[in-house]
Each structure stands twice: as C-alpha cells, then as structure tokens.
Design a protein around this motif. Sequence first.
Motif, PDB file in Angstrom:
ATOM      1  N   ALA A  26       0.812  -1.213   0.000  1.00  0.00           N
ATOM      2  CA  ALA A  26       0.000   0.000   0.000  1.00  0.00           C
ATOM      3  C   ALA A  26       0.848   1.267   0.000  1.00  0.00           C
ATOM      4  CB  ALA A  26      -0.929   0.010   1.215  1.00  0.00           C
ATOM      5  N   LYS A  27       2.080   1.160   0.486  1.00  0.00           N
ATOM      6  CA  LYS A  27       2.913   2.354   0.580  1.00  0.00           C
ATOM      7  C   LYS A  27       4.386   1.960   0.608  1.00  0.00           C
ATOM      8  CE  LYS A  27       1.887   2.381   5.568  1.00  0.00           C
ATOM      9  NZ  LYS A  27       1.358   3.182   6.690  1.00  0.00           N
ATOM     10  N   ARG A  28       5.231   2.980   0.602  1.00  0.00           N
ATOM     11  CA  ARG A  28       6.673   2.811   0.732  1.00  0.00           C
ATOM     12  C   ARG A  28       7.243   1.922  -0.376  1.00  0.00           C
ATOM     13  NH1 ARG A  28       8.280   4.517   5.814  1.00  0.00           N
ATOM     14  NH2 ARG A  28       9.695   2.792   6.265  1.00  0.00           N
ATOM     15  N   CYS A  48      -2.654  -5.537   1.354  1.00  0.00           N
ATOM     16  CA  CYS A  48      -2.410  -4.766   2.573  1.00  0.00           C
ATOM     17  C   CYS A  48      -3.123  -5.441   3.732  1.00  0.00           C
ATOM     18  CB  CYS A  48      -2.891  -3.325   2.418  1.00  0.00           C
ATOM     19  SG  CYS A  48      -4.697  -3.169   2.307  1.00  0.00           S
ATOM     20  N   ARG A  50      -3.386  -3.354   7.310  1.00  0.00           N
ATOM     21  CA  ARG A  50      -3.969  -2.213   8.032  1.00  0.00           C
ATOM     22  C   ARG A  50      -4.001  -0.928   7.200  1.00  0.00           C
ATOM     23  NH1 ARG A  50      -0.673  -4.755  11.986  1.00  0.00           N
ATOM     24  NH2 ARG A  50      -1.884  -5.708  13.679  1.00  0.00           N
ATOM     25  N   SER A  51      -3.406  -0.940   6.025  1.00  0.00           N
ATOM     26  CA  SER A  51      -3.294   0.289   5.231  1.00  0.00           C
ATOM     27  C   SER A  51      -4.267   0.287   4.055  1.00  0.00           C
ATOM     28  CB  SER A  51      -1.853   0.441   4.724  1.00  0.00           C
ATOM     29  OG  SER A  51      -0.939   0.469   5.799  1.00  0.00           O
ATOM     30  N   GLU A  52      -5.524  -0.042   4.337  1.00  0.00           N
ATOM     31  CA  GLU A  52      -6.515  -0.173   3.277  1.00  0.00           C
ATOM     32  C   GLU A  52      -6.776   1.159   2.573  1.00  0.00           C
ATOM     33  OE1 GLU A  52     -10.974  -2.135   2.631  1.00  0.00           O
ATOM     34  OE2 GLU A  52      -9.999  -2.182   4.606  1.00  0.00           O
ATOM     35  N   LYS A  53      -6.784   2.250   3.315  1.00  0.00           N
ATOM     36  CA  LYS A  53      -7.028   3.560   2.718  1.00  0.00           C
ATOM     37  C   LYS A  53      -5.956   3.884   1.684  1.00  0.00           C
ATOM     38  CE  LYS A  53      -7.501   8.481   3.869  1.00  0.00           C
ATOM     39  NZ  LYS A  53      -7.513   9.481   4.967  1.00  0.00           N
ATOM     40  N   GLU A  54      -4.693   3.686   2.046  1.00  0.00           N
ATOM     41  CA  GLU A  54      -3.588   3.965   1.135  1.00  0.00           C
ATOM     42  C   GLU A  54      -3.621   3.022  -0.069  1.00  0.00           C
ATOM     43  OE1 GLU A  54      -2.166   5.166   5.274  1.00  0.00           O
ATOM     44  OE2 GLU A  54      -3.367   3.558   4.376  1.00  0.00           O
ATOM     45  N   ALA A  55      -3.980   1.761   0.179  1.00  0.00           N
ATOM     46  CA  ALA A  55      -4.050   0.781  -0.913  1.00  0.00           C
ATOM     47  C   ALA A  55      -5.121   1.162  -1.928  1.00  0.00           C
ATOM     48  CB  ALA A  55      -4.320  -0.610  -0.347  1.00  0.00           C
ATOM     49  N   GLU A 207       8.851   4.802   9.697  1.00  0.00           N
ATOM     50  CA  GLU A 207       8.086   5.996  10.042  1.00  0.00           C
ATOM     51  C   GLU A 207       8.399   6.412  11.476  1.00  0.00           C
ATOM     52  OE1 GLU A 207       4.142   4.698   9.285  1.00  0.00           O
ATOM     53  OE2 GLU A 207       4.315   4.909   7.113  1.00  0.00           O
ATOM     54  N   SER A 210       6.217   5.211  14.492  1.00  0.00           N
ATOM     55  CA  SER A 210       5.925   3.782  14.599  1.00  0.00           C
ATOM     56  C   SER A 210       6.876   3.114  15.590  1.00  0.00           C
ATOM     57  CB  SER A 210       6.068   3.104  13.235  1.00  0.00           C
ATOM     58  OG  SER A 210       7.440   2.956  12.888  1.00  0.00           O
TER      59      SER A 210
END
Length: 270
Positions: A26-28, A48, A50-55, A207, A210
């Motif tokens: 999803a990111k990085r 993904c 936990r990063s569903e929004k970013e995905a 991050e 984190s």
Amino acid sequence: MNQEPNTLLSKNTDIQPPVMLVTGSAKRIGAAIIRAAHTQGYRVIIHCHRSEKEANSLADQLNKSRANSAVVIVADLAVVNHGAALEDFVKNIIEAFGQLDVLVHNASRFYPSPIGYINHEQWNELFLTNAKAPLFLSQALLPYLKRQQGCIVSLLDIHAHDRPFNNYTVYNMAKAAHRMMVQSLALELAPDIRVNGVAPGVNVLPETDSDQALEPTLQHSIVDSIPLQRIGKPEDIAHSVLYLIQASYVTGQIIDVDGGRGLTLAGGKY
C-alpha cells in the motif's frame, strides 16, 4: 517470463498482460514496486493489512491511468496459519485477474528485540511476516505460478547474512531464514519457476511515529557509514525487482541494493 511486458503486448494484442502480487504494497517500497510494474504494463494486486485507505488510493490512481489494471486484497498474513483462510486468500488472488505471473514478498515487520526482553509474541510476529508467510504463500500459489512459468522475488535485508543488526536478533534470524528459503526454492522449483531476492540497505527509514522508528543518532551513524553518503529510494528497490523478473537466466541470486553499506559493516557495528 522472457521479455518485458511492453514488448510482449506490442507483438500480440491478444496476450493478456502479466499479473504481479506484492504483499504489503500500500505504501513505501511495496507501492514503489507496484507503480514501477504498472508502468511496465503489468496488472497489479495490491495486498495490505492495516493500510486499506492507502491501498485503495493507489489502486484508484492506477486504474485511472489504465482501467481494470489494479485491485486491492486486504488480509492479515496470519491466514497462512489456517488452511481454509489461506485457500480463500489464494482464491481471491487468482480471481482478481485469472492468473498470477509474479509473486513479490515485501510485507515485513521490523523492530528491535534486545536479549533479555525477547518474548514469544515478538518471535511469532517477526517470523510470521519475514519467513513463515513467504514460504507458505509461495507453496499455496505454486500451481498458478508454474502454469505461467512465473517467478518469485523476495525482499530480504543486508543484515540477513553474516552482518547482524545489533539488538535485532529475532528480525535478523527471520530474514536469514527467508534468505535460505530463496536459495532453497530456487533449486527445488527450477526449471519452472525462478526465485531471487533483493536485499535493501537503508532505502527507506521507518516511520518516525511507529514502533519501528530509529533514534536520530542511530539514523545519522547509519547514513555516515554508507559509501554513497545518502539514503536510497524505494524506486531503487523497484528497479532491481523488475530486473530480476525479466532476467530469464537468473535464479537463486540476492542483489544488495545498499549504496555500498554492506562494505562497511562488521559484526555489531551500525
């Protein structure tokens, strides 16, 4: 896969574009691999947890560029611990586009586990994402990869071989197991499926908010130790992944993408 996707598509428009699944994308670094593959003509599966929004945001961008070329699958990689859940996960992957050509193991947890404070939760989590899930997911997707004469690429770590990262014993052990998986499967799955790895150095910092964050002093000492004197970019990793996917006579190899940092490491030094 002996040719670049764009070359394949230009010769025969009836050939379906190849499909790539990247775990934790999803990111990085994972997102960089997805974007690079998509640019090369791949249809992509963005996994993904936990990063569903970013995905979803990434998939929307890619689908605007080329319709029906990206999908999102949300799952905890702990599905590999449960037969029925793993079967459903694999079913969702294959139903996305009807095939799978490339599997990229990118999902990873990374945090310190200093001796004296190591517990079973750390062991289970770090080994799940960095060793167990890659193996069992590879096994579950094997028939589909074999059907396409596909390949597997694993994201490893320069600390996974003879150069442990101080205070990260469990992570080091898990990545070392993953490295051996790459080499073992390269032998076992040849000649049908190629298996290779990319070992980042400092290509993206954790991050800052984190549990994987590195202290500023440690960050500075690491950058100072890199011969190229800079932190790498996720795109550097993506470039190497795409090379290995297209390198039809390469298997069982691990490419260090670390700005030369591996040349400066010795034992417990940062």
